[in-house]
Design an enzyme around this catalytic site. Sequence first.
Site, PDB file in Angstrom:
ATOM      1  N   ARG A 115       0.838  -1.216   0.000  1.00  0.00           N
ATOM      2  CA  ARG A 115       0.000   0.000   0.000  1.00  0.00           C
ATOM      3  C   ARG A 115       0.865   1.255   0.000  1.00  0.00           C
ATOM      4  NH1 ARG A 115      -2.311   1.194   5.974  1.00  0.00           N
ATOM      5  NH2 ARG A 115      -0.509   0.559   7.203  1.00  0.00           N
ATOM      6  N   GLY A 154      -4.830  -1.591  -0.352  1.00  0.00           N
ATOM      7  CA  GLY A 154      -3.768  -0.628  -0.656  1.00  0.00           C
ATOM      8  C   GLY A 154      -3.964   0.735  -0.017  1.00  0.00           C
ATOM      9  N   ARG A 163       5.930   9.667   3.553  1.00  0.00           N
ATOM     10  CA  ARG A 163       7.015   9.243   4.446  1.00  0.00           C
ATOM     11  C   ARG A 163       8.364   9.556   3.800  1.00  0.00           C
ATOM     12  NH1 ARG A 163       6.732   3.419   7.114  1.00  0.00           N
ATOM     13  NH2 ARG A 163       7.063   2.585   5.026  1.00  0.00           N
ATOM     14  N   ARG A 198      15.577  -2.899   3.353  1.00  0.00           N
ATOM     15  CA  ARG A 198      15.343  -3.616   4.609  1.00  0.00           C
ATOM     16  C   ARG A 198      16.151  -4.914   4.640  1.00  0.00           C
ATOM     17  NH1 ARG A 198       9.517  -1.992   5.208  1.00  0.00           N
ATOM     18  NH2 ARG A 198       9.125  -0.602   3.461  1.00  0.00           N
ATOM     19  N   ASP A 257      11.213  -7.408   7.704  1.00  0.00           N
ATOM     20  CA  ASP A 257      10.886  -6.364   6.720  1.00  0.00           C
ATOM     21  C   ASP A 257      10.769  -4.992   7.376  1.00  0.00           C
ATOM     22  OD1 ASP A 257       8.541  -7.944   7.688  1.00  0.00           O
ATOM     23  OD2 ASP A 257       7.411  -6.274   6.835  1.00  0.00           O
ATOM     24  N   ASP A 311       8.169   1.932  10.389  1.00  0.00           N
ATOM     25  CA  ASP A 311       6.872   1.283  10.604  1.00  0.00           C
ATOM     26  C   ASP A 311       6.388   1.452  12.035  1.00  0.00           C
ATOM     27  OD1 ASP A 311       4.554  -0.151  10.661  1.00  0.00           O
ATOM     28  OD2 ASP A 311       5.279  -1.775   9.412  1.00  0.00           O
TER      29      ASP A 311
END
EC number: 2.7.7.-
Length: 488
Positions: free
Chosen positions: A94, A127, A177, A184, A253, A263
């Site tokens: 997403r 998404g 962001r 990652r 991740d 995150d």
Amino acid sequence: MTKNNEVGWNLDNSYATLPQSFYTEIPPTPVSSPELVKLNHSLAISLGFNPEELKKEAEIAIFAGNALPEGAHPLAQAYAGHQFGHFNMLGDGRALLIGEQITPSGKRFDIQLKGSGPTPYSRRGDGRAALGPMLREYIISEAMYALDIPTTRSLAVVTTGEPTYRETKLPGAILTRVASSHIRVGTFQYAAARGSIEDLQSLADYTIKRHYPEIEAHENRYTALLQEVIKKQASLIAKWQLVGFIHGVMNTDNITISGETIDYGPCAFMDNYDQGTVFSSIDTQGRYAYGNQPYMAAWDLARLAESLIPILHEDEEEALKIAQDEISKFSVQYEKQWFIGMKKKLGLFSNEEQDQSLIEQLFKMMEKYKADYTNTFRSLTLDTLENTPLFDSPEFKEWYKLWQSRLEKQEESKENAYEMMKNNNPSIIPRNHRVEEALEAAVTNGDYSVMEKLLEALANPYAYSTDQEEYCVPPAPTNRPYRTFCGT
């Protein structure tokens, strides 16, 4: 594509030079009626943007995915991940990287739209993102930045004018962001799982060039890359532990190669000190509990080392030995960083044999008396010991005498010790109940003033100003136990 140099867009797309297996080119899905609800002025300026221009309709359309700036190359990144220990092929389900902004000082930052619509990696998801979780990420990531903890950041939040369906119908939103990159541990796992050594090498070379150019000439640059990432993560996790931050979903991740926190789904800050603290509703086994975070980081980094084995050495046994040797260094590096930080929190400049025991005794008492983590160190810093079960206990009074005599032993003055404590013990953190209060006002009532006031206080966590005092109060028993959700 919109072209407006007055705005400050200066995009490059180096990630798209990687083999195409690492991404899928896809445009964002437009939304019906975007509105800008939050813009990060100071971040915008540091990225080379004109904040006033970013408030205009044409730029809001970019934040919503309804238009693209000149130089954009939207793509969804592919990666894999161990999610609660189970391996999956994943990817941006997403989110879209629209490009890399080159700042006036020449630094490179990913600009990513989160909640921008479905991608080939959506795994039956829509998404999209809801307003609450996107505002939450904005608040926590900016608080982490103010606490001097490496983190992705939030440039803007727009509402989409469209509902998002989770357990209930929620207002949709998109977060812009900003990150040093979105590479990652899971990106390397993805490369290794696909089995092409050339692709793995391409990713490693790209990562070194982007994040660790100083090791390009190293005789074994891939071992050096592993060493650098271990060093960065040891420092990062120590910083988390020192402020009582619990990430909640330390899947591979969500471990960046740059060493930034990423995150902010089910994360939260600890109130009462307890090594077993878990907030995430999906972490039923406590895998990612506060006290487990250093161990889980080591576990995640071992997965990175495994992924790099094909390029660490041509002899597989030798490669395995290199990987094991490097991973074994994580705990030593982490403990060293944590101990240095903890001594600063207690005003200790010099090294004394008793320091370890002094620190351990304090934590045993804090756990026994369910003391508030942040406020305990805040009170020690201010030397104002209110009536609490911890401070009233005979064992604490004994400990306090030992600590004071330890401070007196130092060459540095007590004033200097307390000043150092002030710079290392935040007076304010994003208290879970305060964050929820701000989100409730914004999402339910369209009132962003509660959030603005909270953000203003969180911007200076070491200020110890009287304006912040209302935010230092721990939650009432009715606000516990606090539970967080990932928002997907």
